[in-house]
Write an enzyme that holds these catalytic residues in place. Structure first.
Site, PDB file in Angstrom:
ATOM      1  N   HIS A 143      -0.318  16.791  -9.971  1.00 25.52           N
ATOM      2  CA  HIS A 143       0.710  17.221  -9.029  1.00 25.52           C
ATOM      3  C   HIS A 143       0.138  18.226  -8.044  1.00 25.52           C
ATOM      4  CE1 HIS A 143       1.232  20.395 -12.193  1.00 25.52           C
ATOM      5  NE2 HIS A 143       1.291  21.167 -11.134  1.00 25.52           N
TER       6      HIS A 143
ATOM      7  N   ARG B  26       5.857  26.411  -3.192  1.00 30.87           N
ATOM      8  CA  ARG B  26       6.945  27.350  -3.461  1.00 30.87           C
ATOM      9  C   ARG B  26       8.046  27.108  -2.450  1.00 30.87           C
ATOM     10  NH1 ARG B  26       2.237  30.024  -4.487  1.00 30.87           N
ATOM     11  NH2 ARG B  26       2.099  30.875  -6.592  1.00 30.87           N
TER      12      ARG B  26
ATOM     13  N   GLU C 290       5.449  19.402  -7.376  1.00 32.53           N
ATOM     14  CA  GLU C 290       6.145  20.434  -8.141  1.00 32.53           C
ATOM     15  C   GLU C 290       6.744  21.422  -7.151  1.00 32.53           C
ATOM     16  OE1 GLU C 290       4.896  24.377 -10.611  1.00 32.53           O
ATOM     17  OE2 GLU C 290       3.724  22.575 -11.028  1.00 32.53           O
TER      18      GLU C 290
ATOM     19  N   ASN D 107      11.153  30.730  -7.266  1.00 35.98           N
ATOM     20  CA  ASN D 107      11.191  32.039  -7.909  1.00 35.98           C
ATOM     21  C   ASN D 107      12.532  32.683  -7.593  1.00 35.98           C
ATOM     22  OD1 ASN D 107       8.435  32.233  -9.042  1.00 35.98           O
ATOM     23  ND2 ASN D 107       7.871  31.952  -6.902  1.00 35.98           N
TER      24      ASN D 107
ATOM     25  N   HIS E  32      -1.215  19.832   4.577  1.00 38.82           N
ATOM     26  CA  HIS E  32      -0.005  19.014   4.518  1.00 38.82           C
ATOM     27  C   HIS E  32      -0.057  18.102   3.307  1.00 38.82           C
ATOM     28  CE1 HIS E  32      -2.930  16.574   6.843  1.00 38.82           C
ATOM     29  NE2 HIS E  32      -2.443  15.581   6.121  1.00 38.82           N
TER      30      HIS E  32
ATOM     31  N   GLU F  79       2.652  14.587   6.457  1.00 33.27           N
ATOM     32  CA  GLU F  79       2.141  13.562   7.350  1.00 33.27           C
ATOM     33  C   GLU F  79       2.632  12.213   6.855  1.00 33.27           C
ATOM     34  OE1 GLU F  79      -2.063  11.868   9.173  1.00 33.27           O
ATOM     35  OE2 GLU F  79      -2.103  13.079   7.354  1.00 33.27           O
TER      36      GLU F  79
END
Length: 138
Positions: free
Chosen positions: A12, A16, A63, A67, A82, A130
């Site tokens: 993965h 964030r 992922e 937070n 990207h 992209e």
């Protein structure tokens, strides 16, 4: 020397995100990914949501890390480039994404130094994605 391609597998990439629900909606509703799992970590005050086009066991996924105490949107920085997704009929895909509210800072068209057609869209946090026209690759 052993064959490294059998020792390692890309699992993965993590980004964030500020508003997890908005990000999940973008990746699932606009890009057609599936929410594969969502894990809450109350002691650590964060949530991980995994999205992708197939099960994690044999597909690379994204992922989304949220937070809980993050008060302001993240700065993307200059190191990240990207994510890339292959699509057929990039013009129709971009038209549909734009009708559904996606930001498309680089409209579809041929690469400057090639024949493959590409476009760039942005997710709710400003991460670039992209789109590569699979039917235009040479």
């Amino acid at each position: 020397m052993s064959d490294q391609s059998t020792r390692f597998r890309m699992m993965h990439t993590m980004i964030r995100v500020f508003d997890l629900e908005k990000s999940i909606k973008f990746y699932t509703e606009l890009l057609g990914m599936t929410l594969l799992r969502r894990d809450e970590y109350p002691d650590g005050k964060f949530t991980l949501a995994f999205v992708g086009y197939g099960p994690e066991e044999n597909n690379t996924v994204v992922e989304l890390t949220h937070n809980w105490d993050q008060a302001t949107p993240y700065e993307i920085g200059s190191g990240f480039g990207h994510l890339a997704l292959g699509v057929n009929d990039i013009y129709a895909v971009c038209s549909e994404l734009e009708r559904n509210g996606a930001s498309i800072p680089r409209k579809p068209g041929p690469m400057k130094h090639g024949t493959t057609h590409i476009a760039f869209i942005e997710d709710p946090d400003g991460y670039k994605i992209e789109l590569i026209g699979l039917d235009t690759m040479k």
